[in-house]
Design a protein around this motif. Structure first.
Motif, PDB file in Angstrom:
ATOM      1  N   ASN A  81       0.724  -1.270  -0.221  1.00  0.00           N
ATOM      2  CA  ASN A  81       0.242  -0.253   0.261  1.00  0.00           C
ATOM      3  C   ASN A  81       0.644   1.667  -0.027  1.00  0.00           C
ATOM      4  O   ASN A  81       0.476   2.471  -0.542  1.00  0.00           O
ATOM      5  N   GLY A  82       2.529   1.039   0.966  1.00  0.00           N
ATOM      6  CA  GLY A  82       2.893   2.354   0.790  1.00  0.00           C
ATOM      7  C   GLY A  82       3.521   2.293  -0.557  1.00  0.00           C
ATOM      8  O   GLY A  82       3.949   3.871  -0.908  1.00  0.00           O
ATOM      9  N   MET A  83       4.098   1.682  -1.227  1.00  0.00           N
ATOM     10  CA  MET A  83       4.278   1.876  -2.204  1.00  0.00           C
ATOM     11  C   MET A  83       3.972   2.215  -3.855  1.00  0.00           C
ATOM     12  O   MET A  83       3.788   3.272  -4.599  1.00  0.00           O
ATOM     13  N   VAL A  84       2.330   2.096  -3.061  1.00  0.00           N
ATOM     14  CA  VAL A  84       1.545   2.427  -4.243  1.00  0.00           C
ATOM     15  C   VAL A  84       1.041   3.893  -4.111  1.00  0.00           C
ATOM     16  O   VAL A  84       0.841   4.700  -5.177  1.00  0.00           O
ATOM     17  N   GLN A  85       0.802   4.677  -2.859  1.00  0.00           N
ATOM     18  CA  GLN A  85       0.934   5.289  -2.327  1.00  0.00           C
ATOM     19  C   GLN A  85       1.743   6.469  -2.942  1.00  0.00           C
ATOM     20  O   GLN A  85       1.980   8.165  -2.918  1.00  0.00           O
ATOM     21  N   ILE A  86       2.762   6.060  -2.882  1.00  0.00           N
ATOM     22  CA  ILE A  86       4.269   6.849  -3.628  1.00  0.00           C
ATOM     23  C   ILE A  86       4.440   7.295  -4.445  1.00  0.00           C
ATOM     24  O   ILE A  86       4.319   8.161  -5.103  1.00  0.00           O
ATOM     25  N   LEU A  87       3.384   5.954  -5.257  1.00  0.00           N
ATOM     26  CA  LEU A  87       4.201   6.234  -6.631  1.00  0.00           C
ATOM     27  C   LEU A  87       2.989   7.213  -7.364  1.00  0.00           C
ATOM     28  O   LEU A  87       2.479   7.915  -8.022  1.00  0.00           O
ATOM     29  N   ARG A  88       1.339   6.824  -6.523  1.00  0.00           N
ATOM     30  CA  ARG A  88       0.628   8.078  -6.337  1.00  0.00           C
ATOM     31  C   ARG A  88      -0.102   9.677  -6.805  1.00  0.00           C
ATOM     32  O   ARG A  88       0.404  10.455  -7.184  1.00  0.00           O
ATOM     33  N   MET A  89       1.355   9.831  -5.219  1.00  0.00           N
ATOM     34  CA  MET A  89       1.982  10.836  -4.746  1.00  0.00           C
ATOM     35  C   MET A  89       2.955  11.297  -6.141  1.00  0.00           C
ATOM     36  O   MET A  89       2.525  12.768  -6.087  1.00  0.00           O
ATOM     37  N   HIS A  90       3.071  10.575  -6.615  1.00  0.00           N
ATOM     38  CA  HIS A  90       4.308  11.485  -8.183  1.00  0.00           C
ATOM     39  C   HIS A  90       3.723  11.197  -9.524  1.00  0.00           C
ATOM     40  O   HIS A  90       4.246  11.315  -9.984  1.00  0.00           O
ATOM     41  N   GLY A  91       2.475  11.080  -9.397  1.00  0.00           N
ATOM     42  CA  GLY A  91       1.378  11.451 -10.252  1.00  0.00           C
ATOM     43  C   GLY A  91       1.087   9.870 -11.100  1.00  0.00           C
ATOM     44  O   GLY A  91       1.042  10.110 -12.107  1.00  0.00           O
ATOM     45  N   VAL A  92       2.302   9.325 -10.977  1.00  0.00           N
ATOM     46  CA  VAL A  92       2.087   7.486 -11.416  1.00  0.00           C
ATOM     47  C   VAL A  92       1.045   6.856 -11.491  1.00  0.00           C
ATOM     48  O   VAL A  92       1.038   6.122  -9.963  1.00  0.00           O
ATOM     49  N   GLY A 143      13.864  13.367  -2.276  1.00  0.00           N
ATOM     50  CA  GLY A 143      13.481  13.776  -3.393  1.00  0.00           C
ATOM     51  C   GLY A 143      14.729  12.962  -4.814  1.00  0.00           C
ATOM     52  O   GLY A 143      14.773  13.289  -5.907  1.00  0.00           O
ATOM     53  N   GLU A 144      14.940  11.615  -4.570  1.00  0.00           N
ATOM     54  CA  GLU A 144      15.975  11.175  -5.691  1.00  0.00           C
ATOM     55  C   GLU A 144      15.224  10.587  -6.743  1.00  0.00           C
ATOM     56  O   GLU A 144      15.208  10.072  -7.439  1.00  0.00           O
ATOM     57  N   LEU A 145      14.026  10.213  -5.933  1.00  0.00           N
ATOM     58  CA  LEU A 145      12.776   9.199  -7.254  1.00  0.00           C
ATOM     59  C   LEU A 145      12.062  10.112  -7.991  1.00  0.00           C
ATOM     60  O   LEU A 145      11.987  10.133  -9.021  1.00  0.00           O
ATOM     61  N   ILE A 146      12.213  11.247  -7.773  1.00  0.00           N
ATOM     62  CA  ILE A 146      11.944  12.635  -8.850  1.00  0.00           C
ATOM     63  C   ILE A 146      12.291  12.596 -10.109  1.00  0.00           C
ATOM     64  O   ILE A 146      12.674  12.299 -10.945  1.00  0.00           O
ATOM     65  N   ASP A 147      14.389  12.143  -9.607  1.00  0.00           N
ATOM     66  CA  ASP A 147      14.837  11.857 -10.444  1.00  0.00           C
ATOM     67  C   ASP A 147      14.840  11.091 -11.430  1.00  0.00           C
ATOM     68  O   ASP A 147      15.159  10.689 -12.340  1.00  0.00           O
ATOM     69  N   GLU A 148      14.629   9.998 -10.848  1.00  0.00           N
ATOM     70  CA  GLU A 148      14.578   8.599 -10.947  1.00  0.00           C
ATOM     71  C   GLU A 148      13.717   8.084 -12.014  1.00  0.00           C
ATOM     72  O   GLU A 148      13.923   7.671 -13.205  1.00  0.00           O
ATOM     73  N   LEU A 149      12.317   9.330 -12.085  1.00  0.00           N
ATOM     74  CA  LEU A 149      11.169   9.066 -12.859  1.00  0.00           C
ATOM     75  C   LEU A 149      11.821   9.655 -13.859  1.00  0.00           C
ATOM     76  O   LEU A 149      11.170   9.676 -15.313  1.00  0.00           O
ATOM     77  N   LYS A 150      12.227  11.095 -13.418  1.00  0.00           N
ATOM     78  CA  LYS A 150      12.557  11.948 -14.863  1.00  0.00           C
ATOM     79  C   LYS A 150      13.509  11.296 -15.720  1.00  0.00           C
ATOM     80  O   LYS A 150      12.680  11.170 -17.122  1.00  0.00           O
ATOM     81  N   ASN A 151      14.523  10.371 -15.390  1.00  0.00           N
ATOM     82  CA  ASN A 151      15.354   9.655 -15.932  1.00  0.00           C
ATOM     83  C   ASN A 151      14.754   8.766 -16.785  1.00  0.00           C
ATOM     84  O   ASN A 151      14.665   8.422 -17.778  1.00  0.00           O
ATOM     85  N   ILE A 152      13.233   8.393 -17.116  1.00  0.00           N
ATOM     86  CA  ILE A 152      12.708   7.778 -17.889  1.00  0.00           C
ATOM     87  C   ILE A 152      12.194   7.901 -18.393  1.00  0.00           C
ATOM     88  O   ILE A 152      10.981   8.043 -18.841  1.00  0.00           O
ATOM     89  N   ARG A 184       7.592  12.824 -15.577  1.00  0.00           N
ATOM     90  CA  ARG A 184       7.971  13.909 -14.349  1.00  0.00           C
ATOM     91  C   ARG A 184       6.888  14.182 -13.434  1.00  0.00           C
ATOM     92  O   ARG A 184       5.863  13.372 -13.007  1.00  0.00           O
ATOM     93  N   SER A 185       7.393  14.128 -11.974  1.00  0.00           N
ATOM     94  CA  SER A 185       6.828  13.952 -11.126  1.00  0.00           C
ATOM     95  C   SER A 185       5.883  15.074 -10.132  1.00  0.00           C
ATOM     96  O   SER A 185       5.927  16.430 -10.336  1.00  0.00           O
ATOM     97  N   ALA A 186       4.136  14.609 -10.205  1.00  0.00           N
ATOM     98  CA  ALA A 186       3.818  15.778  -9.607  1.00  0.00           C
ATOM     99  C   ALA A 186       3.896  16.260  -8.485  1.00  0.00           C
ATOM    100  O   ALA A 186       3.281  17.880  -7.972  1.00  0.00           O
ATOM    101  N   LEU A 187       4.855  16.087  -7.756  1.00  0.00           N
ATOM    102  CA  LEU A 187       5.378  16.282  -6.543  1.00  0.00           C
ATOM    103  C   LEU A 187       6.322  17.721  -7.363  1.00  0.00           C
ATOM    104  O   LEU A 187       6.282  19.189  -6.924  1.00  0.00           O
TER     105      LEU A 187
END
Length: 145
Positions: free
Chosen positions: A61-72, A122-131, A134-137
């Motif tokens: 659940n936490g993993m899904v929530q993190i992805l959703r916070m980033h707009g994934v 804030g590293e997940l923002i960069d990882e998402l950008k690399n693929i 764009r993070s919703a955050l």
């Protein structure tokens, strides 16, 4: 009745064929080749307990929530509770003992502890950008101090 005739009759039985198909499918879902296809099927792939709309453990659940916070919102997910071979196979594939597991562009990122740390730093923002995501955050208004 000859033994060959009996064996042939059993093998042609629809119930036997169904059982054999399930056994074959289950055995192949945990293979490195099968998992390799799964992790490379989408930019974001999550192996979890349950499904995104109904996680079956707090970490999933936490993993899904993190992805959703980033707009994934669009990502492949695989419920390891439905397939014991996949559950063990993904652990062997990543050499990581726990579920959930997150993959970005086919690369293992980590379990909940690692992804949570990356999110907090804030590293997940960069990882998402690399693929190419764009993070919703980044769109949130800065908070006043």
């Amino acid at each position: 009745m000859s033994h060959l005739f009996q064996i042939n009759r059993v093998l042609r039985n629809p119930q036997t064929q169904s059982i054999l198909q399930r056994l074959y499918s289950a055995a192949s879902t945990g293979s490195k080749e099968h998992i390799d296809k799964l992790v490379k099927n989408d930019k974001v792939v999550l192996f979890m307990k349950g499904v995104p709309d109904q996680p079956q453990c707090g970490f999933s659940n936490g993993m899904v929530q993190i992805l959703r916070m980033h707009g994934v919102e669009k990502f492949d997910s695989h419920n390891v509770l439905e397939d014991e071979d996949l559950r063990q196979g993904i652990k062997d594939y990543s050499n990581w003992p726990t579920i959930p597991q997150l993959y970005l562009n086919g690369e293992f990122i980590g379990g909940m502890d690692i992804v949570l740390q990356m999110h907090q730093k804030g590293e997940l923002i960069d990882e998402l950008k690399n693929i190419g995501i764009r993070s919703a955050l980044l769109d949130e208004a800065p908070k006043e101090k």
